[in-house]
Motif scaffolding. Structure first.
Motif, PDB file in Angstrom:
ATOM      1  N   VAL A 170       8.892  -5.035  10.740  1.00  0.00           N
ATOM      2  CA  VAL A 170       9.221  -4.113   9.743  1.00  0.00           C
ATOM      3  C   VAL A 170       8.567  -4.509   8.168  1.00  0.00           C
ATOM      4  N   GLN A 171       7.766  -3.528   7.818  1.00  0.00           N
ATOM      5  CA  GLN A 171       7.232  -3.860   6.358  1.00  0.00           C
ATOM      6  C   GLN A 171       7.732  -2.862   5.356  1.00  0.00           C
ATOM      7  N   GLU A 172       8.018  -3.778   4.112  1.00  0.00           N
ATOM      8  CA  GLU A 172       8.781  -2.990   3.021  1.00  0.00           C
ATOM      9  C   GLU A 172       7.669  -2.563   2.188  1.00  0.00           C
ATOM     10  N   LEU A 173       7.580  -1.295   1.725  1.00  0.00           N
ATOM     11  CA  LEU A 173       6.691  -0.505   0.706  1.00  0.00           C
ATOM     12  C   LEU A 173       7.225  -0.012  -0.563  1.00  0.00           C
ATOM     13  N   GLU A 174       6.969  -0.474  -1.668  1.00  0.00           N
ATOM     14  CA  GLU A 174       7.333   0.053  -3.038  1.00  0.00           C
ATOM     15  C   GLU A 174       6.605   1.019  -3.620  1.00  0.00           C
ATOM     16  N   VAL A 175       7.435   2.228  -3.863  1.00  0.00           N
ATOM     17  CA  VAL A 175       6.814   3.552  -4.309  1.00  0.00           C
ATOM     18  C   VAL A 175       6.542   2.995  -5.909  1.00  0.00           C
ATOM     19  N   LEU A 176       5.131   2.951  -6.137  1.00  0.00           N
ATOM     20  CA  LEU A 176       4.728   2.742  -7.626  1.00  0.00           C
ATOM     21  C   LEU A 176       4.708   4.165  -8.474  1.00  0.00           C
ATOM     22  N   ALA A 177       3.879   5.217  -8.126  1.00  0.00           N
ATOM     23  CA  ALA A 177       3.683   6.190  -8.766  1.00  0.00           C
ATOM     24  C   ALA A 177       3.633   7.612  -7.727  1.00  0.00           C
ATOM     25  N   VAL A 178       3.991   8.764  -8.387  1.00  0.00           N
ATOM     26  CA  VAL A 178       3.711   9.794  -7.550  1.00  0.00           C
ATOM     27  C   VAL A 178       3.257  10.908  -8.525  1.00  0.00           C
ATOM     28  N   ARG A 179       2.269  11.468  -8.021  1.00  0.00           N
ATOM     29  CA  ARG A 179       1.303  12.615  -8.866  1.00  0.00           C
ATOM     30  C   ARG A 179       1.200  13.781  -7.653  1.00  0.00           C
ATOM     31  N   TYR A 180       1.439  15.016  -8.264  1.00  0.00           N
ATOM     32  CA  TYR A 180       1.049  16.231  -7.832  1.00  0.00           C
ATOM     33  C   TYR A 180      -0.078  17.021  -8.613  1.00  0.00           C
ATOM     34  N   PRO A 181      -0.914  18.276  -7.940  1.00  0.00           N
ATOM     35  CA  PRO A 181      -1.771  18.772  -8.569  1.00  0.00           C
ATOM     36  C   PRO A 181      -1.193  19.621  -9.520  1.00  0.00           C
ATOM     37  N   ALA A 182      -1.658  20.064 -10.813  1.00  0.00           N
ATOM     38  CA  ALA A 182      -1.173  20.972 -11.611  1.00  0.00           C
ATOM     39  C   ALA A 182      -1.343  22.259 -11.272  1.00  0.00           C
TER      40      ALA A 182
END
Length: 187
Positions: A170-182
């Motif tokens: 199992v690997q852990e991933l940390e969410v750093l940023a989230v973007r969506y289109p305008a």
């Protein structure tokens, strides 16, 4: 049995195609851009490529012996490929559900259409965009919404740590940023 004694037909060429796992016929989420791209490809095949190939096959057939006519044999094979792609695109577009990812613009939770930056346990940062199965181009950092990474990231927020099952554990991933289109300006 020798290959010399087997019957050859136009269907033999289809045996050379790679075996591809069937795409789930459940949900077929896709962005408007991806939908428009597939639709344009479908109309190009129907309106331009197929008629040209039919003309070539017709011309080649009129030249006589079809069994040794390379233009005819290639043309028939290419026509089958075009028809197969037309059927595939038609089926995928019929079940497509166009999703407007811009409704989440400014949000920090991961959903379809998000561009997500995350770091793994070793600190390696990766940025991916979660898109539909039929529109993904991995060379541009796009992943399908049904991929293991996308499924692990979905519904996570910036700062969350998610667990991803990998062959080594199992690997852990940390969410750093989230973007969506305008959102598109109203016309």
């Amino acid at each position: 049995m020798s290959k010399a004694f087997t019957r050859e037909s136009d269907q033999d060429d289809e045996d050379d195609l790679p075996v591809v796992a069937p795409v789930s016929t459940g949900k077929n989420y896709i962005t408007r851009t991806g939908y428009d791209r597939l639709r344009a490809e479908l109309f190009t095949l129907i309106d331009e490529e197929r008629p040209k190939m039919v003309e070539i096959v017709h011309w080649a057939a009129s030249n006589g012996d079809r069994s040794e006519n390379g233009d005819y044999l290639y043309g028939k094979k290419r026509l089958r490929e075009i028809d197969r792609r037309i059927r595939f695109l038609t089926q995928r577009l019929e079940i497509a559900e166009v999703i407007d990812a811009s409704v989440h613009h400014g949000g920090d939770q991961v959903f379809f259409g998000a561009t997500v930056a995350y770091a793994d346990e070793s600190g390696l940062e990766t940025t991916v965009t979660i898109l539909g199965v039929d529109e993904v181009e991995t060379a541009r950092g796009e992943i399908s919404w049904v991929s293991p990474v996308a499924r692990a990231l979905t519904k996570a927020r910036v700062g969350d740590v998610v667990r991803l099952a990998v062959p080594g554990g199992v690997q852990e991933l940390e969410v750093l940023a989230v973007r969506y289109p305008a959102p598109e300006p109203a016309s």
